[in-house]
Structure formats: C-alpha cells, structure tokens
Scaffold this motif. Structure first.
Motif, PDB file in Angstrom:
ATOM      1  N   ARG A  45      40.826  34.657  32.233  1.00  0.00           N
ATOM      2  CA  ARG A  45      40.178  34.838  31.005  1.00  0.00           C
ATOM      3  C   ARG A  45      39.117  36.209  30.934  1.00  0.00           C
ATOM      4  O   ARG A  45      38.685  36.662  30.105  1.00  0.00           O
ATOM      5  CB  ARG A  45      39.144  33.552  30.731  1.00  0.00           C
ATOM      6  CG  ARG A  45      39.821  32.415  30.368  1.00  0.00           C
ATOM      7  CD  ARG A  45      40.779  32.529  29.217  1.00  0.00           C
ATOM      8  NE  ARG A  45      40.015  32.559  27.940  1.00  0.00           N
ATOM      9  CZ  ARG A  45      40.483  32.699  26.845  1.00  0.00           C
ATOM     10  NH1 ARG A  45      41.626  32.834  26.369  1.00  0.00           N
ATOM     11  NH2 ARG A  45      39.468  32.658  25.816  1.00  0.00           N
ATOM     12  N   THR A  48      42.559  41.778  32.621  1.00  0.00           N
ATOM     13  CA  THR A  48      43.724  41.919  31.807  1.00  0.00           C
ATOM     14  C   THR A  48      45.128  41.731  32.814  1.00  0.00           C
ATOM     15  O   THR A  48      44.706  41.690  34.121  1.00  0.00           O
ATOM     16  CB  THR A  48      43.749  43.227  31.259  1.00  0.00           C
ATOM     17  OG1 THR A  48      43.597  44.104  32.289  1.00  0.00           O
ATOM     18  CG2 THR A  48      42.389  43.395  30.479  1.00  0.00           C
ATOM     19  N   ASP A  49      45.762  41.775  32.431  1.00  0.00           N
ATOM     20  CA  ASP A  49      47.411  41.776  33.224  1.00  0.00           C
ATOM     21  C   ASP A  49      47.373  43.158  33.842  1.00  0.00           C
ATOM     22  O   ASP A  49      48.022  43.228  34.990  1.00  0.00           O
ATOM     23  CB  ASP A  49      48.399  41.819  32.163  1.00  0.00           C
ATOM     24  CG  ASP A  49      48.752  40.539  31.507  1.00  0.00           C
ATOM     25  OD1 ASP A  49      48.204  39.326  32.082  1.00  0.00           O
ATOM     26  OD2 ASP A  49      49.425  40.364  30.528  1.00  0.00           O
ATOM     27  N   THR A  52      42.182  44.742  35.199  1.00  0.00           N
ATOM     28  CA  THR A  52      40.689  45.369  34.684  1.00  0.00           C
ATOM     29  C   THR A  52      40.192  44.389  33.909  1.00  0.00           C
ATOM     30  O   THR A  52      40.916  43.362  33.575  1.00  0.00           O
ATOM     31  CB  THR A  52      40.946  46.870  34.085  1.00  0.00           C
ATOM     32  OG1 THR A  52      41.662  46.413  32.530  1.00  0.00           O
ATOM     33  CG2 THR A  52      41.671  48.160  34.499  1.00  0.00           C
ATOM     34  N   HIS A  54      38.448  42.605  31.071  1.00  0.00           N
ATOM     35  CA  HIS A  54      38.797  42.733  29.394  1.00  0.00           C
ATOM     36  C   HIS A  54      37.589  43.529  28.858  1.00  0.00           C
ATOM     37  O   HIS A  54      36.378  43.408  29.158  1.00  0.00           O
ATOM     38  CB  HIS A  54      38.829  41.097  28.664  1.00  0.00           C
ATOM     39  CG  HIS A  54      40.134  40.504  29.077  1.00  0.00           C
ATOM     40  ND1 HIS A  54      40.988  40.961  28.364  1.00  0.00           N
ATOM     41  CD2 HIS A  54      40.581  39.643  29.842  1.00  0.00           C
ATOM     42  CE1 HIS A  54      42.391  40.242  28.664  1.00  0.00           C
ATOM     43  NE2 HIS A  54      42.019  39.395  29.498  1.00  0.00           N
ATOM     44  N   ARG A  55      37.838  44.221  27.745  1.00  0.00           N
ATOM     45  CA  ARG A  55      37.051  45.132  26.922  1.00  0.00           C
ATOM     46  C   ARG A  55      35.933  44.173  26.235  1.00  0.00           C
ATOM     47  O   ARG A  55      34.604  44.516  26.139  1.00  0.00           O
ATOM     48  CB  ARG A  55      37.596  45.672  25.917  1.00  0.00           C
ATOM     49  CG  ARG A  55      38.514  46.882  26.432  1.00  0.00           C
ATOM     50  CD  ARG A  55      39.026  47.617  25.099  1.00  0.00           C
ATOM     51  NE  ARG A  55      39.424  46.876  23.899  1.00  0.00           N
ATOM     52  CZ  ARG A  55      39.151  46.902  22.973  1.00  0.00           C
ATOM     53  NH1 ARG A  55      38.499  48.070  22.308  1.00  0.00           N
ATOM     54  NH2 ARG A  55      39.362  46.302  21.825  1.00  0.00           N
TER      55      ARG A  55
END
Length: 133
Positions: A45, A48-49, A52, A54-55
């Motif tokens: 959660r 990211t894939d 990094t 997530h924004r």
C-alpha cells in the motif's frame, strides 16, 4: 533496534487496528519489509510496482519528510519515530467549491430573512460577487 511507526486509520486493517506498531531496520525500505513480514500487505500500500513511495503517501522520520532524507534509503536509528500519512487532496477547486457553497448560503439566508423572491436572491448573490472582486 526498535522504531515506533504511527499508522493512519486507513491502513489499520493491516495492523489489526493498532495505531502504533514497532519495527526494525537500518533504512526505511528495511523497516517496511520488516513491517510487511508481520503485517502482510502493508508495504504494498506504500510502495509502487517500480519500487518507490506512492505519491499519495507521506512518510516522516522524526517529523522530517523522507523525500528530503533519501526516500526509501533514509537512515533509521533505534528510537526513531516514523509517521505514515495519506496525502490530502485539495487546492484551487476546493476554494472554488467553498466559495460556491458560501454564495449559496448567502442566497438562502437572504431569502429566509428578507422574504424576497428567487430573482431577488439571484440579484443579492450577483451584487455580493461583484463587491467581492
């Protein structure tokens, strides 16, 4: 090495409802891997894939944004406090919506307090909008 991690409400389903959990790791990436081993799915959660952050996720180490500390490579020490916060959307559209609601409230108040017609309410809102410029 114990690191206190504050979990936002939206992610507490992964921690059995716990607001705070303990973890270990020399870096933020290590800590998230450790947490995922005990709270399966949590890391997915946050990362990211592409590997990094997530924004829409903000992570702080001792109140410092990890994006300025090396992101997932941010160094951690025993006793550090890590806070995970979901990003909150907003901006100009939010201000426009608030202004529209305020205008609507002003029109409703004018109608109820002055018993004016709906055309009169439109005139009041238009006058107030011009005055606000």
């Amino acid at each position: 090495m114990a690191i206190e991690v504050r979990i936002p409400t939206i992610l507490r389903s992964y921690t059995g409802g716990a607001k705070v959990v303990d973890g270990t790791g020399d870096t933020l990436a290590d800590l998230l891997t450790d947490l995922d081993s005990r709270h399966g799915g949590l890391r997915g959660r946050l990362i990211t894939d592409a590997g990094t952050l997530h924004r829409f996720v903000n992570v702080y180490v001792n109140d410092e944004d990890v994006r300025f500390l090396g992101a997932l490579d941010a160094k951690l020490s025993d006793g550090d406090s890590v806070t995970i916060l979901p990003a909150v959307a907003g901006g100009a559209f939010g201000f426009a919506a608030a202004a529209a609601i305020s205008s609507h409230s002003a029109a409703a108040a004018a109608i109820s307090s002055h018993s004016i017609s709906s055309q009169g309410a439109v005139d009041v809102v238009a006058r107030d909008a011009v005055a606000a410029r």
